[in-house]
Design a protein around this motif. Structure first.
Motif, mmCIF file in Angstrom:
data_model
loop_
_atom_site.group_PDB
_atom_site.id
_atom_site.type_symbol
_atom_site.label_atom_id
_atom_site.label_comp_id
_atom_site.label_asym_id
_atom_site.label_seq_id
_atom_site.Cartn_x
_atom_site.Cartn_y
_atom_site.Cartn_z
ATOM 1 N N MET A 444 0.813 -1.207 0.000
ATOM 2 C CA MET A 444 0.000 0.000 0.000
ATOM 3 C C MET A 444 0.849 1.259 0.000
ATOM 4 S SD MET A 444 -3.237 -0.733 2.535
ATOM 5 C CE MET A 444 -3.845 0.920 2.218
ATOM 6 N N ARG A 445 2.041 1.203 0.604
ATOM 7 C CA ARG A 445 2.776 2.439 0.855
ATOM 8 C C ARG A 445 4.113 2.528 0.126
ATOM 9 N NH1 ARG A 445 2.383 3.781 7.194
ATOM 10 N NH2 ARG A 445 2.792 5.867 6.374
ATOM 11 N N CYS A 446 4.486 1.489 -0.613
ATOM 12 C CA CYS A 446 5.775 1.581 -1.320
ATOM 13 C C CYS A 446 5.653 2.354 -2.628
ATOM 14 C CB CYS A 446 6.358 0.195 -1.565
ATOM 15 S SG CYS A 446 5.398 -0.847 -2.676
ATOM 16 N N GLY A 447 4.440 2.678 -3.037
ATOM 17 C CA GLY A 447 4.268 3.613 -4.132
ATOM 18 C C GLY A 447 4.057 3.022 -5.507
ATOM 19 N N ILE A 448 3.820 1.708 -5.611
ATOM 20 C CA ILE A 448 3.568 1.165 -6.945
ATOM 21 C C ILE A 448 2.280 1.779 -7.497
ATOM 22 C CG2 ILE A 448 4.788 -0.997 -6.542
ATOM 23 C CD1 ILE A 448 2.086 -2.335 -6.102
ATOM 24 N N PRO A 449 2.245 2.075 -8.796
ATOM 25 C CA PRO A 449 1.053 2.717 -9.356
ATOM 26 C C PRO A 449 -0.144 1.770 -9.378
ATOM 27 C CG PRO A 449 2.588 2.161 -11.112
ATOM 28 C CD PRO A 449 3.295 1.875 -9.806
ATOM 29 N N TYR A 450 -1.307 2.317 -9.090
ATOM 30 C CA TYR A 450 -2.555 1.570 -9.161
ATOM 31 C C TYR A 450 -3.188 1.804 -10.532
ATOM 32 C CZ TYR A 450 -2.430 0.488 -4.161
ATOM 33 O OH TYR A 450 -2.081 -0.003 -2.927
ATOM 34 N N PRO A 451 -4.172 0.971 -10.899
ATOM 35 C CA PRO A 451 -4.817 1.174 -12.208
ATOM 36 C C PRO A 451 -5.323 2.599 -12.427
ATOM 37 C CG PRO A 451 -5.459 -0.955 -11.333
ATOM 38 C CD PRO A 451 -4.660 -0.278 -10.253
ATOM 39 N N LYS A 452 -5.834 3.236 -11.385
ATOM 40 C CA LYS A 452 -6.350 4.598 -11.544
ATOM 41 C C LYS A 452 -5.236 5.615 -11.808
ATOM 42 C CE LYS A 452 -6.285 5.536 -6.547
ATOM 43 N NZ LYS A 452 -5.191 6.496 -6.594
ATOM 44 N N ASP A 453 -3.992 5.247 -11.525
ATOM 45 C CA ASP A 453 -2.866 6.151 -11.758
ATOM 46 C C ASP A 453 -2.368 6.114 -13.198
ATOM 47 O OD1 ASP A 453 -2.753 6.889 -9.010
ATOM 48 O OD2 ASP A 453 -1.704 5.013 -8.578
ATOM 49 N N VAL A 454 -2.816 5.101 -13.934
ATOM 50 C CA VAL A 454 -2.349 4.909 -15.311
ATOM 51 C C VAL A 454 -3.457 5.338 -16.264
ATOM 52 C CG1 VAL A 454 -1.514 3.211 -16.984
ATOM 53 C CG2 VAL A 454 -0.886 2.995 -14.569
ATOM 54 N N PRO A 455 -3.168 6.186 -17.243
ATOM 55 C CA PRO A 455 -4.234 6.691 -18.109
ATOM 56 C C PRO A 455 -4.803 5.618 -19.025
ATOM 57 C CG PRO A 455 -2.111 7.389 -18.954
ATOM 58 C CD PRO A 455 -1.853 6.749 -17.612
ATOM 59 N N ASP A 456 -6.093 5.755 -19.328
ATOM 60 C CA ASP A 456 -6.699 4.865 -20.317
ATOM 61 C C ASP A 456 -6.152 5.169 -21.708
ATOM 62 O OD1 ASP A 456 -8.282 3.587 -18.427
ATOM 63 O OD2 ASP A 456 -9.894 5.047 -18.620
ATOM 64 N N GLU A 457 -5.783 6.422 -21.927
ATOM 65 C CA GLU A 457 -5.248 6.819 -23.233
ATOM 66 C C GLU A 457 -3.729 6.640 -23.249
ATOM 67 O OE1 GLU A 457 -7.075 10.063 -25.647
ATOM 68 O OE2 GLU A 457 -7.714 10.762 -23.685
ATOM 69 N N MET A 458 -3.307 5.533 -23.795
ATOM 70 C CA MET A 458 -1.887 5.267 -24.010
ATOM 71 C C MET A 458 -1.730 4.891 -25.473
ATOM 72 S SD MET A 458 -0.982 3.114 -20.553
ATOM 73 C CE MET A 458 0.785 3.324 -20.590
ATOM 74 N N GLU A 459 -0.867 5.591 -26.166
ATOM 75 C CA GLU A 459 -0.703 5.406 -27.601
ATOM 76 C C GLU A 459 0.773 5.199 -27.908
ATOM 77 O OE1 GLU A 459 -1.979 7.643 -31.796
ATOM 78 O OE2 GLU A 459 -2.063 8.731 -29.896
ATOM 79 N N VAL A 460 1.072 4.135 -28.650
ATOM 80 C CA VAL A 460 2.449 3.840 -29.040
ATOM 81 C C VAL A 460 2.512 3.744 -30.558
ATOM 82 C CG1 VAL A 460 4.435 2.319 -28.752
ATOM 83 C CG2 VAL A 460 2.761 2.537 -26.891
ATOM 84 N N LEU A 461 3.378 4.539 -31.145
ATOM 85 C CA LEU A 461 3.615 4.505 -32.588
ATOM 86 C C LEU A 461 5.009 3.941 -32.842
ATOM 87 C CD1 LEU A 461 1.541 6.959 -32.075
ATOM 88 C CD2 LEU A 461 2.250 7.739 -34.328
ATOM 89 N N TYR A 462 5.134 3.188 -33.926
ATOM 90 C CA TYR A 462 6.420 2.547 -34.211
ATOM 91 C C TYR A 462 6.968 2.975 -35.573
ATOM 92 C CZ TYR A 462 4.880 -0.575 -30.478
ATOM 93 O OH TYR A 462 4.431 -1.085 -29.285
ATOM 94 N N LEU A 463 8.246 3.272 -35.572
ATOM 95 C CA LEU A 463 9.043 3.380 -36.785
ATOM 96 C C LEU A 463 9.881 2.107 -36.846
ATOM 97 C CD1 LEU A 463 10.128 5.230 -39.149
ATOM 98 C CD2 LEU A 463 11.912 5.946 -37.537
ATOM 99 N N GLU A 464 9.867 1.415 -37.963
ATOM 100 C CA GLU A 464 10.585 0.142 -38.055
ATOM 101 C C GLU A 464 11.802 0.288 -38.978
ATOM 102 O OE1 GLU A 464 8.261 -3.562 -38.190
ATOM 103 O OE2 GLU A 464 6.458 -2.305 -38.254
ATOM 104 N N THR A 465 12.940 0.556 -38.369
ATOM 105 C CA THR A 465 14.204 0.617 -39.098
ATOM 106 C C THR A 465 14.940 -0.701 -38.872
ATOM 107 O OG1 THR A 465 14.317 3.001 -38.674
ATOM 108 C CG2 THR A 465 16.335 1.914 -39.442
ATOM 109 N N PRO A 466 15.074 -1.552 -39.857
ATOM 110 C CA PRO A 466 15.720 -2.859 -39.648
ATOM 111 C C PRO A 466 17.130 -2.716 -39.090
ATOM 112 C CG PRO A 466 14.628 -2.782 -41.776
ATOM 113 C CD PRO A 466 14.631 -1.374 -41.250
ATOM 114 N N ARG A 467 17.441 -3.548 -38.105
ATOM 115 C CA ARG A 467 18.768 -3.556 -37.505
ATOM 116 C C ARG A 467 19.655 -4.579 -38.208
ATOM 117 N NH1 ARG A 467 15.971 0.057 -35.478
ATOM 118 N NH2 ARG A 467 16.186 0.740 -33.313
#
Length: 519
Positions: A444-467
């Motif tokens: 409860m007190r070590c500070g790990i984020p709860y679901p309400k602390d994380v936004p529903d709007e999370m967006e990840v875009l990818y550029l794919e440059t082959p390695r």
């Protein structure tokens, strides 16, 4: 580490990995395994060790904090010409990996940018604080707390947009930019990454401007920026091994020790194998996995440093390629298991991948110059925050990340790594703490984020440059989302309020104190 601790040869030690959930690096430092081993040897009976939550929290290693003094020197356009830093690593009472962690500071501070002149010194300090161990994005979150906030300060002093100053200084092939350790990055992709991120940043600025116009002033809104780069590997030469067997029923068994911390080692192995084996008509359901039991699987190295997709992925690819070579008929088509046995053709194939790319120029610990990694990952972080100026509470309302982790072999697995990493970044920025053994030793007190602390709007875009050195062009991805999300959040607080915070976690009381200094 476990075998020497028990006083036995490595081949006498059998390790079977159970489903582990998220260990995020600290398993680089084995703890309970050796204790259980000693107890089993002493009692000659099966032994089980279970910690209560306080024991678990206190007995596992923590990310070592850095104390950083950082300076940039730029010309009047904002082009950075020099960087100087002095930093101290509070590694707790034990020296394990302390030298490497300090070396990581020199590798990552200022690393997203082409800086011609770099001077600095890092010090590993032993203290009576929590013992330091590896943790996700090892060394880079501390490093970027220095360099990604410092570049924001520079932008503010010069009146330059923080996105623009980063884009101006990013790695460019035309400028022959180098990493801080003096060599070229694996690919020059950052310019294109900024082009992909630009529309998202402009949209975010419009959103927070509209929210501020509509708000009464109690809650202020802002958008932050940071750029993170992280290497895939264990610093220098690295290797892995995989075994592949064609079975009598026409299926294939793939064996490696790609340990799973919840990041998707099984789908990583399956995807790496199938991408090769499908050439012979194998479908995913025809590929069986036998993972992480040293009685049946080879040493594939540790699952850390975002190395496994590169090292074990390549080893798996090579083993599968060798099997296809053996199965191929001279006149075309593929041999069956029975035909291979009749012809004396091997059905068991070994794939060994050795990353020798870095061996020519190993990193000098005294100067920090050299090539530590053959592959890197690149991420732009764009969090949008709401700051309650009366309570100091900060809420991340939307988080956008724009990343290049090479060719994406399995998007679901990469997405999962990014969503989880961004959530961890929110906890790192705003709540997670381990300063008080009476306060911070329960869930409860070590500070790990709860679901309400994380936004529903999370967006990840990818550029794919082959390695060039990655399996099918892939890099790793596990640590890319956690190298620099937290300074971006602190930068967003500044954008919203003008309050500059330079340490984590930015708890409400820290934010309120910073707000008092805003004139």
């Amino acid at each position: 580490m476990i075998a020497p601790g028990l006083g036995i040869a490595p081949e006498k030690l059998r390790l079977v990995q159970n489903n582990a959930g998220g260990t995020f690096g600290y398993k680089f430092s084995p703890t309970m395994e050796a204790l259980v081993g000693v107890a089993a040897m002493a009692t000659e009976r099966p032994v089980f060790l279970r910690y209560d939550m306080k024991q678990h929290i206190t007995y596992t290693g923590k990310r070592s904090p850095f104390f950083v003094k950082m300076k940039y020197g730029a010309d009047k356009t904002g082009k950075i010409n020099a960087m100087e830093q002095t930093f101290y690593v509070d590694h707790g009472p034990y020296s394990e990996f302390g030298d490497l962690l300090t070396l990581r500071g020199t590798q990552f501070m200022g690393s997203p940018y082409g800086i011609a002149n770099v001077r600095g010194a890092g010090y590993t300090v032993c203290t009576n604080h929590a013992w330091g161990s590896a943790f996700r994005a090892y060394g880079s979150p501390q490093s970027y707390m220095g360099s990604e906030i410092a570049i924001d300060v520079l932008a503010a002093k010069m009146g330059v947009d923080p996105f623009d100053i980063r884009e101006m200084n990013c790695y460019k092939a035309s400028e022959k930019s180098t990493i801080p350790t003096g060599f070229k990055p694996d690919v020059y992709c950052e310019e294109e990454l900024f082009k992909l991120a630009r529309p998202k940043y402009e949209e975010a600025k419009k959103r927070v401007t509209a929210k501020n116009a509509a708000a009464g002033g109690k809650v202020k809104y802002g958008v932050g920026v940071s750029l993170g780069v992280y290497g895939c590997g264990l610093d220098g030469v690295d290797s892995s091994e995989c075994w592949v067997d064609l079975n009598p029923d026409g299926t294939v068994t793939v064996r490696n020790s790609w340990e799973d911390h919840g990041q998707g080692a099984d789908i990583g192995t399956l995807t790496s194998a199938h991408e090769t084996l499908r050439k012979a008509g194998f479908t995913p359901d025809m590929i069986k996995l036998d993972l992480c039991d040293t009685k049946h699987t080879p040493n594939s190295g540790p699952a850390g440093g975002s190395r496994s997709a590169v090292m074990t992925g390549n080893a798996t690819r090579l083993a599968c390629e060798k099997l296809l070579e053996n199965m191929k008929k001279p006149g075309g088509g593929w041999r069956t298991y029975a035909e291979m046995k009749t012809e004396g053709v091997e059905t068991h194939c070994v794939g060994k991948w050795v990353a020798t790319y870095c061996s020519t120029n190993p990193v000098d610990q005294a100067t920090s110059q050299g090539e530590p990694f053959s592959i890197y990952m690149y991420t732009i972080f764009l969090p949008e925050v709401a700051v309650d100026t009366e309570t100091g509470k900060v809420k991340v309302e939307k988080f956008t990340a724009v990343a290049d982790v090479g060719t994406i072999l399995n998007k679901l697995a990469v997405d999962g790594n990014f969503y989880g990493g961004l959530a961890q970044g929110i906890g790192l920025a705003l709540s997670e703490d381990f300063e008080d053994l009476k306060k911070h030793t329960n869930l409860m007190r070590c500070g790990i984020p709860y679901p309400k602390d994380v936004p529903d709007e999370m967006e990840v875009l990818y550029l794919e440059t082959p390695r060039p050195e990655g399996p099918y062009g892939a890099a790793g991805c596990g640590e890319a989302p956690l190298d620099a999300p937290h300074p971006a959040i602190l930068n967003a607080i500044f954008n919203a309020t003008g309050a500059r915070i330079t340490r984590v976690p930015a708890k409400p009381e820290v934010v309120l104190e910073a707000l008092k200094k805003v004139h």
